[in-house]
Write a protein that holds these residues in place. Sequence first.
Motif, PDB file in Angstrom:
ATOM      1  N   LEU A 291       4.319  -6.429   4.931  1.00 53.63           N
ATOM      2  CA  LEU A 291       4.317  -7.437   3.868  1.00 53.63           C
ATOM      3  C   LEU A 291       3.152  -7.214   2.914  1.00 53.63           C
ATOM      4  CD1 LEU A 291       5.238 -10.641   5.940  1.00 53.63           C
ATOM      5  CD2 LEU A 291       6.711  -9.398   4.362  1.00 53.63           C
ATOM      6  N   GLU A 292       1.997  -6.867   3.467  1.00 48.12           N
ATOM      7  CA  GLU A 292       0.858  -6.586   2.593  1.00 48.12           C
ATOM      8  C   GLU A 292       1.148  -5.394   1.684  1.00 48.12           C
ATOM      9  OE1 GLU A 292      -2.243  -6.014   5.390  1.00 48.12           O
ATOM     10  OE2 GLU A 292      -2.867  -8.118   5.403  1.00 48.12           O
ATOM     11  N   ALA A 293       1.780  -4.365   2.235  1.00 51.54           N
ATOM     12  CA  ALA A 293       2.143  -3.211   1.414  1.00 51.54           C
ATOM     13  C   ALA A 293       3.136  -3.606   0.332  1.00 51.54           C
ATOM     14  CB  ALA A 293       2.726  -2.107   2.302  1.00 51.54           C
ATOM     15  N   ALA A 294       4.120  -4.443   0.681  1.00 50.40           N
ATOM     16  CA  ALA A 294       5.120  -4.872  -0.297  1.00 50.40           C
ATOM     17  C   ALA A 294       4.485  -5.702  -1.400  1.00 50.40           C
ATOM     18  CB  ALA A 294       6.222  -5.662   0.410  1.00 50.40           C
ATOM     19  N   VAL A 295       3.600  -6.632  -1.040  1.00 50.74           N
ATOM     20  CA  VAL A 295       2.947  -7.480  -2.036  1.00 50.74           C
ATOM     21  C   VAL A 295       2.040  -6.639  -2.927  1.00 50.74           C
ATOM     22  CG1 VAL A 295       1.315  -9.371  -2.339  1.00 50.74           C
ATOM     23  CG2 VAL A 295       3.114  -9.558  -0.631  1.00 50.74           C
ATOM     24  N   SER A 296       1.385  -5.636  -2.311  1.00 53.15           N
ATOM     25  CA  SER A 296       0.451  -4.821  -3.093  1.00 53.15           C
ATOM     26  C   SER A 296       1.165  -4.016  -4.185  1.00 53.15           C
ATOM     27  CB  SER A 296      -0.310  -3.872  -2.170  1.00 53.15           C
ATOM     28  OG  SER A 296       0.569  -2.903  -1.620  1.00 53.15           O
ATOM     29  N   VAL A 297       2.451  -3.707  -3.977  1.00 56.25           N
ATOM     30  CA  VAL A 297       3.196  -2.965  -5.002  1.00 56.25           C
ATOM     31  C   VAL A 297       4.035  -3.900  -5.863  1.00 56.25           C
ATOM     32  CG1 VAL A 297       3.252  -0.905  -3.566  1.00 56.25           C
ATOM     33  CG2 VAL A 297       5.160  -2.511  -3.463  1.00 56.25           C
ATOM     34  N   GLY A 298       3.899  -5.215  -5.665  1.00 60.34           N
ATOM     35  CA  GLY A 298       4.640  -6.190  -6.463  1.00 60.34           C
ATOM     36  C   GLY A 298       6.129  -6.130  -6.231  1.00 60.34           C
ATOM     37  N   SER A 299       6.531  -6.040  -4.991  1.00 62.07           N
ATOM     38  CA  SER A 299       7.948  -5.884  -4.659  1.00 62.07           C
ATOM     39  C   SER A 299       8.753  -7.111  -5.070  1.00 62.07           C
ATOM     40  CB  SER A 299       8.090  -5.656  -3.144  1.00 62.07           C
ATOM     41  OG  SER A 299       9.446  -5.689  -2.780  1.00 62.07           O
ATOM     42  N   ARG A 300       9.880  -6.837  -5.701  1.00 64.10           N
ATOM     43  CA  ARG A 300      10.818  -7.913  -6.028  1.00 64.10           C
ATOM     44  C   ARG A 300      11.865  -8.085  -4.929  1.00 64.10           C
ATOM     45  NH1 ARG A 300      12.079  -6.873 -12.501  1.00 64.10           N
ATOM     46  NH2 ARG A 300       9.899  -7.086 -13.232  1.00 64.10           N
ATOM     47  N   THR A 301      12.079  -7.033  -4.216  1.00 66.97           N
ATOM     48  CA  THR A 301      13.053  -7.115  -3.124  1.00 66.97           C
ATOM     49  C   THR A 301      12.608  -8.120  -2.065  1.00 66.97           C
ATOM     50  OG1 THR A 301      13.459  -4.762  -3.490  1.00 66.97           O
ATOM     51  CG2 THR A 301      14.349  -5.710  -1.473  1.00 66.97           C
ATOM     52  N   LEU A 302      11.302  -8.314  -1.931  1.00 69.25           N
ATOM     53  CA  LEU A 302      10.784  -9.252  -0.931  1.00 69.25           C
ATOM     54  C   LEU A 302      11.314 -10.654  -1.145  1.00 69.25           C
ATOM     55  CD1 LEU A 302       8.910  -9.664   1.458  1.00 69.25           C
ATOM     56  CD2 LEU A 302       7.026  -9.993  -0.130  1.00 69.25           C
ATOM     57  N   GLU A 303      11.543 -11.026  -2.446  1.00 68.01           N
ATOM     58  CA  GLU A 303      12.072 -12.360  -2.725  1.00 68.01           C
ATOM     59  C   GLU A 303      13.423 -12.559  -2.073  1.00 68.01           C
ATOM     60  OE1 GLU A 303      10.747 -14.907  -4.349  1.00 68.01           O
ATOM     61  OE2 GLU A 303       8.847 -13.882  -4.693  1.00 68.01           O
ATOM     62  N   VAL A 304      14.227 -11.492  -2.083  1.00 67.07           N
ATOM     63  CA  VAL A 304      15.567 -11.592  -1.499  1.00 67.07           C
ATOM     64  C   VAL A 304      15.488 -11.759   0.013  1.00 67.07           C
ATOM     65  CG1 VAL A 304      17.791 -10.412  -1.268  1.00 67.07           C
ATOM     66  CG2 VAL A 304      16.449 -10.145  -3.372  1.00 67.07           C
ATOM     67  N   CYS A 338       0.851 -13.417   8.210  1.00 66.50           N
ATOM     68  CA  CYS A 338       2.054 -13.186   7.399  1.00 66.50           C
ATOM     69  C   CYS A 338       2.298 -14.349   6.444  1.00 66.50           C
ATOM     70  CB  CYS A 338       3.264 -12.975   8.302  1.00 66.50           C
ATOM     71  SG  CYS A 338       3.207 -11.471   9.284  1.00 66.50           S
ATOM     72  N   PHE A 339       2.159 -15.575   6.944  1.00 63.61           N
ATOM     73  CA  PHE A 339       2.366 -16.741   6.074  1.00 63.61           C
ATOM     74  C   PHE A 339       1.349 -16.748   4.937  1.00 63.61           C
ATOM     75  CE2 PHE A 339       4.802 -18.654   9.638  1.00 63.61           C
ATOM     76  CZ  PHE A 339       5.886 -19.117   8.927  1.00 63.61           C
ATOM     77  N   THR A 340       0.117 -16.359   5.230  1.00 57.43           N
ATOM     78  CA  THR A 340      -0.895 -16.302   4.172  1.00 57.43           C
ATOM     79  C   THR A 340      -0.499 -15.293   3.095  1.00 57.43           C
ATOM     80  OG1 THR A 340      -2.577 -16.829   5.827  1.00 57.43           O
ATOM     81  CG2 THR A 340      -3.340 -15.979   3.722  1.00 57.43           C
ATOM     82  N   VAL A 341      -0.007 -14.149   3.514  1.00 59.56           N
ATOM     83  CA  VAL A 341       0.426 -13.130   2.554  1.00 59.56           C
ATOM     84  C   VAL A 341       1.560 -13.666   1.683  1.00 59.56           C
ATOM     85  CG1 VAL A 341       1.458 -10.839   2.340  1.00 59.56           C
ATOM     86  CG2 VAL A 341      -0.304 -11.239   4.042  1.00 59.56           C
ATOM     87  N   LEU A 342       2.526 -14.354   2.314  1.00 57.93           N
ATOM     88  CA  LEU A 342       3.669 -14.872   1.560  1.00 57.93           C
ATOM     89  C   LEU A 342       3.254 -16.011   0.640  1.00 57.93           C
ATOM     90  CD1 LEU A 342       6.359 -14.810   4.392  1.00 57.93           C
ATOM     91  CD2 LEU A 342       6.108 -13.219   2.480  1.00 57.93           C
ATOM     92  N   ALA A 343       2.231 -16.792   1.058  1.00 56.03           N
ATOM     93  CA  ALA A 343       1.776 -17.888   0.207  1.00 56.03           C
ATOM     94  C   ALA A 343       1.179 -17.373  -1.089  1.00 56.03           C
ATOM     95  CB  ALA A 343       0.758 -18.741   0.955  1.00 56.03           C
ATOM     96  N   CYS A 344       0.654 -16.199  -1.075  1.00 52.32           N
ATOM     97  CA  CYS A 344       0.044 -15.638  -2.288  1.00 52.32           C
ATOM     98  C   CYS A 344       1.095 -15.222  -3.312  1.00 52.32           C
ATOM     99  CB  CYS A 344      -0.823 -14.429  -1.911  1.00 52.32           C
ATOM    100  SG  CYS A 344      -2.235 -14.864  -0.879  1.00 52.32           S
ATOM    101  N   CYS A 345       2.300 -14.892  -2.855  1.00 57.16           N
ATOM    102  CA  CYS A 345       3.323 -14.415  -3.791  1.00 57.16           C
ATOM    103  C   CYS A 345       4.406 -15.447  -4.062  1.00 57.16           C
ATOM    104  CB  CYS A 345       3.948 -13.109  -3.286  1.00 57.16           C
ATOM    105  SG  CYS A 345       4.839 -13.269  -1.729  1.00 57.16           S
ATOM    106  N   SER A 346       4.733 -16.315  -3.082  1.00 57.74           N
ATOM    107  CA  SER A 346       5.829 -17.273  -3.280  1.00 57.74           C
ATOM    108  C   SER A 346       5.475 -18.612  -2.656  1.00 57.74           C
ATOM    109  CB  SER A 346       7.120 -16.739  -2.652  1.00 57.74           C
ATOM    110  OG  SER A 346       7.481 -15.495  -3.194  1.00 57.74           O
ATOM    111  N   PRO A 347       4.496 -19.326  -3.210  1.00 56.70           N
ATOM    112  CA  PRO A 347       4.113 -20.604  -2.588  1.00 56.70           C
ATOM    113  C   PRO A 347       5.214 -21.652  -2.667  1.00 56.70           C
ATOM    114  CG  PRO A 347       2.965 -20.285  -4.673  1.00 56.70           C
ATOM    115  CD  PRO A 347       3.642 -18.995  -4.380  1.00 56.70           C
ATOM    116  N   ASP A 348       5.962 -21.676  -3.767  1.00 57.48           N
ATOM    117  CA  ASP A 348       7.009 -22.695  -3.908  1.00 57.48           C
ATOM    118  C   ASP A 348       8.090 -22.517  -2.852  1.00 57.48           C
ATOM    119  OD1 ASP A 348       5.720 -23.856  -6.044  1.00 57.48           O
ATOM    120  OD2 ASP A 348       6.701 -22.552  -7.501  1.00 57.48           O
TER     121      ASP A 348
END
Length: 1674
Positions: A291-304, A338-348
């Motif tokens: 997840l950290e690697a995905a967030v670091s590259v600004g992955s859009r697929t992660l949203e799905v 993991c939740f902390t990582v996800l909170a940084c990209c998709s808090p809503d």
Amino acid sequence: MSESHVQRLSTILLDAITDKDPLVQEQVCGALCALGESRPEEVLLACAEHLRQHEKLAHPYRTMILRAVETVVSSRIGELDKDVARTTILLASGEMTRAKELVCDWQQAASNVLVALGKRFVGKVMEEMLSKFQPGLLPHYFVVQTLANLSVSNAFGTVPFLTSILSTMLPMLSLAKHDSMRVVFCFALQRFSESTLEYLANLDQAPDPTVRKDAFATDTLSAYDILFHQWLQSREAKLRLAVVEALGPMSHLLPSEKLEEQLPKLLPGVLALYKKHAETAHMSKSLAQILEAAVSVGSRTLEVQLDSVLAVLHAQVCVPVESSSPLVMSNQKEVLRCFTVLACCSPDRLLAFLLPKLDSSSERTRVGTLQVLRHLINAAAAQMEVKKPFILSSMKLPLLDTNSKVKRAVVQVISAMAHHGYLEQPGGEAMMEYVVQQCALPPESEPQKPCADSENLPADGVRAISISTLYLVSTTVDRMSDVLWPYLLEFLVPVRFTRALTPLCRSLVHLAQKRQEQDADAFLIQYNGNATLPSPYAITTRLLVVSSKPYLGDGRGAASLRLLSVLHRNIHPVLGQRWATTIPLLLEHLDEYTEETLPQKEWEEKLLMFLRDTLAAVADNTWICQLSLEMCRQLPNYNETPQEKNFLYKCIGTTLGAASHKEVVRKHLQELLETARYQEETEREGLACCFGICAISHLDDTLAQLEDFVKSDVFRKSTGIFNIFKDRSENEADKVRSALVLCYGHVAARAPRELVQPRVESDIFRNMFQCFSTKVLGIKVETKDPTLRLSLVRSVCMASQAVCGSARGSASHFSRKAELVGQMMEFIKAEPPDSLRTPIRKKAMLACTYLASLEPALEEQVQAELVHSCLHSVLAVLPEPTVEDGRQEVADRTLSSPLALGAAGRLLWVTGSQRNWWPPSFQSLYLDTMQALKDLLTSLLQRDMTSQGLQRMVEHLSPWIKSPRGHERVRALGLSACLLQYFLEHLHVSALVPFHNLGLLIGLFSPRCADLWPATRQEAVSCVYCLLYLQLGYEGFSRDYRDDVAEQLLALKDGLVHPDPAALFHSCHSIAQVIAKRLPPDQLISLLLTLFEGLGDPDKDCSRAATVMINCLLKERGHLLLEKVPELVSVLRAKLQETREEHVLQAAQHSVYLLASQHHAAVVSSLLGSPLPFDSHTGTLWRALAVEPGLTAQVLGLLLEKLSRDVPFKEGRAFLLSTTPDRVATLLPLAATCALYEVTSVPASGPAVLELYPQLFAALLLRVSCTVGVQLPRNLQAKERRSSGSGPGFRSLEPCSSAVDALQAVLLRGGNEDVVQRMELEGGWELLRTSAGHEEGVARLASAMAKFAGPRLPLVTKALFSTQSSVYDIQRVTSTAFLAELLSSNVVRDLMLLESLLDNLAARQKDSCASVRRLVLRGLANVATGSPDKVRAHGPQLLTAMIGGLDDGDAAHSLVALEAMVGLARLLDLVEAWDLRSVLLHVAIRIRPFFDSEKMEFRAASIRLFGHLNKACRGDCEDVFLEQVVGGLAPLLLHLRDPQAPVTAACRFALRMCGPNLECEELADVFQKHLQEGRSLHFGEFLNTTCKHLMHHFPDLLGRLVSTSLFYFKSSWEDVRAAAPMLTGFLVLHVEAEHRPQVDLEQLLAALQLLLKDPAPAVRAKAAETLGRLVKFA
């Protein structure tokens, strides 16, 4: 050491590594490593050679060698040259890959060697590994693992090789078919990725800063495809986990577009594994990295993929955490990461997923969601800032949850919210209310052990964390101050928050003080707009009431008072200064007590005093009325806490008493009467107290309101005719009447006396009885309700006491007195006579006591009936049963008197044991009831202070004094003592009149001085004491006169506590003597007649006491009954034949004495002819002969003559084949010995014994010696066996025991009790009786005599000197042992016996008996202890004797020689130096062989003597003796490990003494420091330090010390054998190189090699350790 020696040493150690003992193996490895520390290259080569030569060596031993190699390499990596490194690399590589199958320990050890070498020789290691890592061929498992570990241990050296390694390894992945190979490939890829990331993160320090992540992208992607698409699908769980662990760090090296492309597959693939594996920590860690690697590259697929990721993560966080499981804890940590990582990209989306979960039906789901929410509030504060209102609104449902675990989680979320500003938002107050609610949860009475899954979290856990949260938020979060103040005040008054009061008060105190410091005006509570805040009256009432139980709720009393003090300005402006003084005093009072020790009544009175003081300070009637109104309003709040409600009633009474508006007072009193819950006892009591306190200021209004209520419809409805037939309604009516009766009682007790007295009969008693009894159809009906009865009794008691206390109460005529007394008697009679459960009889007797002092006086018949009823009701009460079975009898016997004697109302006395057995309620009620009975009887006696009045009282008590039940006797005698004391204190004799019934009364009480119960005995003495002083009073003596004779009774009283019969009857005799001296002659006959009646007392002890007292009276006053003496003697002699009663036997002794005083020789001869053993009658007759000293001396002289007239024993063989003759005692000396005991056992024989003391002592001591082991004649042996079971009083006829008993008796009669006691404590008497311990017993007797009987010794020793010519060896041994021991005491010098004793012992040096010669040496050595200043004068004589003793006999272990060594050790410090020098060397040479003796005593004595020889030299010894010191050094050091403690102690001493003679200050200091007595010794550390100094100062001794040490390699003691190689090793370790040739290395190695085969593992381990130290020869 030459090369061959290093090689040989290594070979020896390597050969020893196959030892079966793990500790030896460990020591061998340690020695090998130590050798490697010094010569790493040689050792490494030796290890390699050994492994090559021993191809078949088992792999566990190969493993140990490889581990030693790793240790040497790790510690000396910088010193290795390339050739050795190359050799070692080849060795480890070969060992690692020798076996194709996995042998983990062996191959792992080899791999570790390569990794250690790789830290410096990474190129060579890599070259070797790559040679076994060929393209197209699967490498060995540990080759791959070694490369992996090497990449982590030396990332900078390995990463440059990774490109080529990966290019070679990737094609191998498809060749790996076995899961184990696939796992190690995954491990390698994981480690390669981690080392690459570390390299890239530290490029500024890297050797090649041009390396980029892109260089690894292609290879990583290729490996990823195989791992993810092929291996992840494996059924092997271990492989799947290894793949997932590798994918985490690999994801950071994938190209960003490929990562984006793979995420739709990668994430579901990883998430799917959660269902297949129980241990998920590694998967969660890998997922977090992905997840950290995905967030670091600004992955859009992660949203799905977000929803599926959140679902799996949420399920993981809902797993219950076990604190004992590190993996589960680690998994929780990674999931929250993991939740902390996800909170940084998709808090809503994260909150949209989480918050609905709070409404789940699953407890785990709710708890897990709250944990995530708390984590996000803390860890993602920036992202959650704008979400505060949304999060707050979502907490409404959790606030309603009743589950304990959810509650705990909610409180933790609220705590996090408080720190991040959430509670300042709308809705924040609801959060704080929730925390306060949890603080009010009931605490668990017993802490429960949580289940394995922590499902059953106790409520106390929630409460504890809530209390902690409330306090922390209040005190540490500054921004919460405005939120909590004054909001928290709203929770003070509501009852549901009672359990939260303590934390609430503490938080409020902190908040209030903080606001006061900031702004005093801001501290004032603004009630405008705060309608929910409690009023000052409500706060005051609430805090005051809960303070009545100050220790409940974690100390809410102190917390409430502190809050009250802080809020003084808000309560009333004038209270600040007053409360600043009074409240600290209350707090100090609480600090002095605990919940168990606090006197509750005293505390409540202090609070009421505080309230009265507050009301007086305010002095505002309106404020006081408002406060009373608020108190009345809060009464229903305390229905569940009756004690606090009771206190609130008292507060209301106090407040109403301070009010000045009578209408308000009467209105409140009426409301209290109408609303009271009369069924509750505490409420009735509280209501009555309220009325009583109010009556202090408003008596008329209080009585009027009570009378109005009695006449009101409310009261009539509760007592109507139709309700009489309804049990429940009748019970309720009785409770109402009971409360009203109590109210009248409290009003009478508390109101001013001068106002109450006129209204007692007219108003109070009339209304009381009107409430007590009702009329139905004109018939008076009395209630049977015990509560109403008790209330009436209490109220009558209070009212009567009030009347008596008034100024004119006792003088006034009380017309209802007889009626009230009759009513009280009925209540007393109605109580069960055998049990005590209610205080009715106590209160009734108190009421009668007060009434008895009023006029008119009671009729005599009524008074007698009253006394009889009260005694029957109280004295017959059974003692409370004991807690433990089988202890009732003990409790009954130790139950002490309820009344202690004394004039000034002495206190009730209860034994400590009784306090433990009785329940506290029964104990207190019993004591109070007995005190009430005592007060009643004394008040009745006061009205008839004549001897006839006293006699009547005692007549009432007489049946109880003679009762067969102990508890009744003790109580009756206690009451008698109190009455007699009272009568004595108030006795007024205007004319001399006789005390006619003195004899009868003394005869009644005096036999009870021997009662079975100790307390009864003491009370009886007190009664006699009072009677004697009454007689003196009647004779005209003043009250303060003290008679010396009568005062003796007080001293005797204390001695009656002990149950010893002899002491008890001796005291009775003394009491009788006192009575005889003060009894008028005309009372003697009546006293004797009464005592004769007492002989038939069922209590045998009392019967015996009567006998003792009769005999004493006859002796002291017999001249008045001269004509009766012959008749009395005749009767008592007849009793001697008829009965065995002790008191009859004692009575017969006088007649026996008369006969013996005329015919002592005939009596002695006839008694000696009595059959043995003497029966009790014969013993009694013998003891009668000791009455008069002159007669006793004649008898003792005759017995001594009989004792020596015949031989002590005769020898004969019991069996024809017996080799040793049996010794059989002769009868005449045996009978004389028994008779001596009987005569001297009587105390009166003391003067005669003193006269013949030397002869008696010497004769009996020798009698003891010659009867050791002597048997009884056969005819007496059978009698002895039959008599031995006759009882505890049996005395053995065994010859030696009878002689010892007689000797003890002589010592006691001679005034040497201390000697007997000392011998008893030291076991000396038992030693005297045995052959093995006889000498020691004699020595202890002599020591005791020297200490406690010195003046008697000159004549005793003179008597013993004559035994030198005795034909019996044992008699000579005994006398020599006694005389020898005397020389150890300084009393010999003081008595000028030294010369004579030395001469006598010197004459015995050539005695034929070895024991005598040995004891002579001991005696001569004892001069050093007893007369040290005389040793110099007799030095040559003493030394000559001791040296002669060393050469005594030819035996290797001569006891005479041992005694000589011990004696020399004692004498050496005291003789002249010149006398010593001539024998020093001879002694040292003579004792040296004993150092290694098999007998511990000889080793210890010889070594200690060697120490004394060194000490005597005082650092100035000749070279010849110094040679002996050096020669003894090694044995002394090694015997420090001797298995026997005395030997090690002797070695410590000897080494300390040797130190100064070695002329080495450092070595002497080491001996002094380490070898002090009592100090624990670390032998290895000490030996190391000693050898260091030895080799520094005496290097020439190396060869000699090592040779001596080699001798001890064959010692029979394991610890000494183990110490010998230690000594050798340390010597070699510290010697300089030029002195090493002194050691024959070949011989030493051979000896150590032999030790490696020793059967003891500890010896083998020390040998291996020493081999490691031989590296010094390298």
